[in-house]
Design a protein around this motif. Structure first.
Motif, PDB file in Angstrom:
ATOM      1  N   GLY A  57       0.785  -1.233   0.000  1.00 20.04           N
ATOM      2  CA  GLY A  57       0.000   0.000   0.000  1.00 20.04           C
ATOM      3  C   GLY A  57       0.814   1.279   0.000  1.00 20.04           C
ATOM      4  O   GLY A  57       0.269   2.357  -0.204  1.00 20.04           O
ATOM      5  N   ASP A  58       2.121   1.190   0.269  1.00 17.19           N
ATOM      6  CA  ASP A  58       2.983   2.375   0.217  1.00 17.19           C
ATOM      7  C   ASP A  58       3.047   2.891  -1.217  1.00 17.19           C
ATOM      8  O   ASP A  58       3.027   2.113  -2.168  1.00 17.19           O
ATOM      9  CB  ASP A  58       4.396   2.045   0.695  1.00 17.19           C
ATOM     10  N   THR A  59       3.143   4.202  -1.353  1.00 15.35           N
ATOM     11  CA  THR A  59       3.253   4.790  -2.688  1.00 15.35           C
ATOM     12  C   THR A  59       4.701   5.165  -2.980  1.00 15.35           C
ATOM     13  O   THR A  59       5.501   5.355  -2.064  1.00 15.35           O
ATOM     14  CB  THR A  59       2.366   6.045  -2.826  1.00 15.35           C
ATOM     15  N   PHE A  60       5.017   5.254  -4.267  1.00 13.64           N
ATOM     16  CA  PHE A  60       6.368   5.641  -4.669  1.00 13.64           C
ATOM     17  C   PHE A  60       6.315   6.373  -5.999  1.00 13.64           C
ATOM     18  O   PHE A  60       5.304   6.370  -6.689  1.00 13.64           O
ATOM     19  CB  PHE A  60       7.304   4.425  -4.737  1.00 13.64           C
ATOM     20  N   GLU A  61       7.437   6.983  -6.331  1.00 10.20           N
ATOM     21  CA  GLU A  61       7.589   7.768  -7.559  1.00 10.20           C
ATOM     22  C   GLU A  61       8.626   7.086  -8.438  1.00 10.20           C
ATOM     23  O   GLU A  61       9.641   6.596  -7.942  1.00 10.20           O
ATOM     24  CB  GLU A  61       8.065   9.164  -7.168  1.00 10.20           C
ATOM     25  N   ALA A  62       8.378   7.035  -9.735  1.00  3.97           N
ATOM     26  CA  ALA A  62       9.320   6.419 -10.668  1.00  3.97           C
ATOM     27  C   ALA A  62       9.014   6.877 -12.083  1.00  3.97           C
ATOM     28  O   ALA A  62       7.937   7.406 -12.360  1.00  3.97           O
ATOM     29  CB  ALA A  62       9.236   4.898 -10.593  1.00  3.97           C
ATOM     30  N   LYS A  63       9.965   6.645 -12.957  1.00  6.00           N
ATOM     31  CA  LYS A  63       9.753   6.835 -14.389  1.00  6.00           C
ATOM     32  C   LYS A  63       9.345   5.482 -14.956  1.00  6.00           C
ATOM     33  O   LYS A  63       9.619   4.438 -14.368  1.00  6.00           O
ATOM     34  CB  LYS A  63      11.045   7.284 -15.070  1.00  6.00           C
ATOM     35  N   LEU A  64       8.701   5.500 -16.105  1.00  4.28           N
ATOM     36  CA  LEU A  64       8.409   4.275 -16.839  1.00  4.28           C
ATOM     37  C   LEU A  64       9.219   4.280 -18.118  1.00  4.28           C
ATOM     38  O   LEU A  64       9.478   5.339 -18.696  1.00  4.28           O
ATOM     39  CB  LEU A  64       6.924   4.180 -17.184  1.00  4.28           C
ATOM     40  N   LYS A  65       9.630   3.101 -18.550  1.00  4.63           N
ATOM     41  CA  LYS A  65      10.330   3.011 -19.830  1.00  4.63           C
ATOM     42  C   LYS A  65       9.731   1.873 -20.638  1.00  4.63           C
ATOM     43  O   LYS A  65       9.198   0.906 -20.094  1.00  4.63           O
ATOM     44  CB  LYS A  65      11.826   2.835 -19.639  1.00  4.63           C
ATOM     45  N   LEU A  66       9.831   2.014 -21.934  1.00  3.72           N
ATOM     46  CA  LEU A  66       9.319   1.027 -22.871  1.00  3.72           C
ATOM     47  C   LEU A  66      10.478   0.558 -23.734  1.00  3.72           C
ATOM     48  O   LEU A  66      11.034   1.342 -24.505  1.00  3.72           O
ATOM     49  CB  LEU A  66       8.217   1.647 -23.735  1.00  3.72           C
ATOM     50  N   GLU A  67      10.873  -0.696 -23.545  1.00  2.00           N
ATOM     51  CA  GLU A  67      11.960  -1.278 -24.333  1.00  2.00           C
ATOM     52  C   GLU A  67      11.492  -2.620 -24.882  1.00  2.00           C
ATOM     53  O   GLU A  67      10.984  -3.452 -24.131  1.00  2.00           O
ATOM     54  CB  GLU A  67      13.209  -1.498 -23.479  1.00  2.00           C
ATOM     55  N   ASN A  68      11.675  -2.813 -26.167  1.00  2.00           N
ATOM     56  CA  ASN A  68      11.259  -4.056 -26.822  1.00  2.00           C
ATOM     57  C   ASN A  68       9.790  -4.374 -26.531  1.00  2.00           C
ATOM     58  O   ASN A  68       9.434  -5.521 -26.243  1.00  2.00           O
ATOM     59  CB  ASN A  68      12.157  -5.216 -26.404  1.00  2.00           C
ATOM     60  N   ASN A  69       8.964  -3.338 -26.552  1.00  2.00           N
ATOM     61  CA  ASN A  69       7.521  -3.445 -26.296  1.00  2.00           C
ATOM     62  C   ASN A  69       7.192  -3.966 -24.894  1.00  2.00           C
ATOM     63  O   ASN A  69       6.124  -4.517 -24.673  1.00  2.00           O
ATOM     64  CB  ASN A  69       6.834  -4.310 -27.354  1.00  2.00           C
ATOM     65  N   LYS A  70       8.127  -3.801 -23.946  1.00  2.00           N
ATOM     66  CA  LYS A  70       7.887  -4.205 -22.571  1.00  2.00           C
ATOM     67  C   LYS A  70       7.990  -2.978 -21.666  1.00  2.00           C
ATOM     68  O   LYS A  70       8.948  -2.222 -21.729  1.00  2.00           O
ATOM     69  CB  LYS A  70       8.878  -5.270 -22.124  1.00  2.00           C
ATOM     70  N   LEU A  71       6.999  -2.813 -20.815  1.00  2.00           N
ATOM     71  CA  LEU A  71       6.927  -1.685 -19.896  1.00  2.00           C
ATOM     72  C   LEU A  71       7.599  -2.057 -18.587  1.00  2.00           C
ATOM     73  O   LEU A  71       7.398  -3.154 -18.068  1.00  2.00           O
ATOM     74  CB  LEU A  71       5.462  -1.332 -19.654  1.00  2.00           C
ATOM     75  N   SER A  72       8.419  -1.143 -18.034  1.00  2.00           N
ATOM     76  CA  SER A  72       9.085  -1.397 -16.768  1.00  2.00           C
ATOM     77  C   SER A  72       9.366  -0.068 -16.063  1.00  2.00           C
ATOM     78  O   SER A  72       9.281   1.005 -16.657  1.00  2.00           O
ATOM     79  CB  SER A  72      10.376  -2.177 -16.967  1.00  2.00           C
ATOM     80  N   PHE A  73       9.714  -0.173 -14.779  1.00  2.00           N
ATOM     81  CA  PHE A  73      10.092   1.003 -14.010  1.00  2.00           C
ATOM     82  C   PHE A  73      11.521   1.393 -14.302  1.00  2.00           C
ATOM     83  O   PHE A  73      12.359   0.535 -14.584  1.00  2.00           O
ATOM     84  CB  PHE A  73       9.948   0.737 -12.507  1.00  2.00           C
ATOM     85  N   ASP A  74      11.796   2.695 -14.203  1.00  2.00           N
ATOM     86  CA  ASP A  74      13.151   3.231 -14.339  1.00  2.00           C
ATOM     87  C   ASP A  74      13.380   4.114 -13.121  1.00  2.00           C
ATOM     88  O   ASP A  74      12.770   5.176 -13.007  1.00  2.00           O
ATOM     89  CB  ASP A  74      13.273   4.029 -15.634  1.00  2.00           C
ATOM     90  N   PHE A  75      14.235   3.670 -12.206  1.00  2.00           N
ATOM     91  CA  PHE A  75      14.486   4.423 -10.984  1.00  2.00           C
ATOM     92  C   PHE A  75      15.723   5.310 -11.076  1.00  2.00           C
ATOM     93  O   PHE A  75      16.173   5.838 -10.078  1.00  2.00           O
ATOM     94  CB  PHE A  75      14.613   3.453  -9.788  1.00  2.00           C
ATOM     95  N   SER A  76      16.251   5.483 -12.273  1.00  2.00           N
ATOM     96  CA  SER A  76      17.445   6.328 -12.411  1.00  2.00           C
ATOM     97  C   SER A  76      17.117   7.801 -12.370  1.00  2.00           C
ATOM     98  O   SER A  76      16.024   8.230 -12.513  1.00  2.00           O
ATOM     99  CB  SER A  76      18.150   6.007 -13.720  1.00  2.00           C
TER     100      SER A  76
END
Length: 76
Positions: A57-76
């Motif tokens: 239930g904790d919230t967080f902030e992140a970027k999203l990236k799309l590589e090879n048609n796959k969505l993932s988090f980017d914490f950089s």
């Protein structure tokens, strides 16, 4: 062209032999707006987004990236 398909965003010819690309409308309990979807498609990433939720239930902030048609988090 990417269009709203109800529960997800997909190609206008979704499920045809020409296009099976989709993006979810919700990711980690956060609704992804049209601005975020446009950034993913055109730039391959979003700016930092607030409001993602962990399983506890904790919230967080992140970027999203799309590589090879796959969505993932980017914490950089």
């Amino acid at each position: 062209m990417i269009v709203d398909k109800g529960k997800f965003y997909g190609c206008t010819n979704y499920k045809s032999e020409k296009c099976s690309f989709t993006l979810p409308k919700r990711w980690a309990s956060k609704t992804l707006g049209k601005t975020a979807i446009k950034a993913l498609i055109t730039k391959g990433k979003t700016n930092s987004l607030k409001g993602f939720k962990k399983k506890n239930g904790d919230t967080f902030e992140a970027k999203l990236k799309l590589e090879n048609n796959k969505l993932s988090f980017d914490f950089s």
